[in-house]
Design a protein around this motif. Structure first.
Motif, mmCIF file in Angstrom:
data_model
loop_
_atom_site.group_PDB
_atom_site.id
_atom_site.type_symbol
_atom_site.label_atom_id
_atom_site.label_comp_id
_atom_site.label_asym_id
_atom_site.label_seq_id
_atom_site.Cartn_x
_atom_site.Cartn_y
_atom_site.Cartn_z
ATOM 1 N N MET A 36 1.101 -0.161 -14.840
ATOM 2 C CA MET A 36 0.865 0.706 -13.700
ATOM 3 C C MET A 36 2.143 0.744 -12.869
ATOM 4 O O MET A 36 2.723 -0.282 -12.555
ATOM 5 C CB MET A 36 -0.308 0.174 -12.877
ATOM 6 N N THR A 37 2.542 1.935 -12.521
ATOM 7 C CA THR A 37 3.744 2.080 -11.694
ATOM 8 C C THR A 37 3.399 1.806 -10.231
ATOM 9 O O THR A 37 2.225 1.783 -9.846
ATOM 10 C CB THR A 37 4.322 3.494 -11.816
ATOM 11 N N SER A 38 4.443 1.653 -9.437
ATOM 12 C CA SER A 38 4.242 1.456 -8.002
ATOM 13 C C SER A 38 3.536 2.654 -7.383
ATOM 14 O O SER A 38 2.668 2.505 -6.528
ATOM 15 C CB SER A 38 5.580 1.237 -7.294
ATOM 16 N N ASP A 39 3.914 3.848 -7.824
ATOM 17 C CA ASP A 39 3.267 5.059 -7.301
ATOM 18 C C ASP A 39 1.791 5.107 -7.676
ATOM 19 O O ASP A 39 0.955 5.500 -6.869
ATOM 20 C CB ASP A 39 3.966 6.315 -7.815
ATOM 21 N N GLN A 40 1.472 4.711 -8.899
ATOM 22 C CA GLN A 40 0.073 4.677 -9.329
ATOM 23 C C GLN A 40 -0.718 3.645 -8.532
ATOM 24 O O GLN A 40 -1.857 3.900 -8.148
ATOM 25 C CB GLN A 40 -0.023 4.377 -10.830
ATOM 26 N N ALA A 41 -0.112 2.496 -8.289
ATOM 27 C CA ALA A 41 -0.781 1.454 -7.496
ATOM 28 C C ALA A 41 -1.025 1.948 -6.075
ATOM 29 O O ALA A 41 -2.112 1.750 -5.519
ATOM 30 C CB ALA A 41 0.060 0.177 -7.493
ATOM 31 N N ALA A 42 -0.037 2.607 -5.498
ATOM 32 C CA ALA A 42 -0.194 3.137 -4.139
ATOM 33 C C ALA A 42 -1.298 4.190 -4.097
ATOM 34 O O ALA A 42 -2.104 4.212 -3.165
ATOM 35 C CB ALA A 42 1.129 3.720 -3.657
ATOM 36 N N GLN A 43 -1.360 5.048 -5.110
ATOM 37 C CA GLN A 43 -2.401 6.076 -5.157
ATOM 38 C C GLN A 43 -3.780 5.440 -5.321
ATOM 39 O O GLN A 43 -4.751 5.878 -4.694
ATOM 40 C CB GLN A 43 -2.135 7.060 -6.303
ATOM 41 N N LEU A 44 -3.874 4.409 -6.140
ATOM 42 C CA LEU A 44 -5.142 3.702 -6.319
ATOM 43 C C LEU A 44 -5.616 3.098 -4.997
ATOM 44 O O LEU A 44 -6.791 3.201 -4.642
ATOM 45 C CB LEU A 44 -4.987 2.614 -7.379
#
Length: 62
Positions: free
Chosen positions: A1-9
């Protein structure tokens, strides 16, 4: 999981929690409302302005 994906989650989770808090408030379920708010307090108001995420070795390549 990318940082952007984690932030979106995290953003999506907080949106769902907010909606649930509104539902609990409308139903006058005060105890449940307080419990959910307490569970996500650190996410909503992180110390230092950010949430520390744990990185597990080997998962970054998954």
């Amino acid at each position: 999981m990318t940082s952007d994906q984690a932030a979106q989650l995290i953003d999506n989770t907080l949106d769902l929690v907010h909606q649930r808090l509104l539902d609990l408030e409308a139903q006058r379920l005060d105890r449940e409302h307080r419990a959910l708010a307490a569970e996500f307090r650190e996410w909503r108001q992180p110390v230092g302005g950010h949430i520390d995420l744990m990185v597990f070795p080997g998962i970054a390549n998954s």
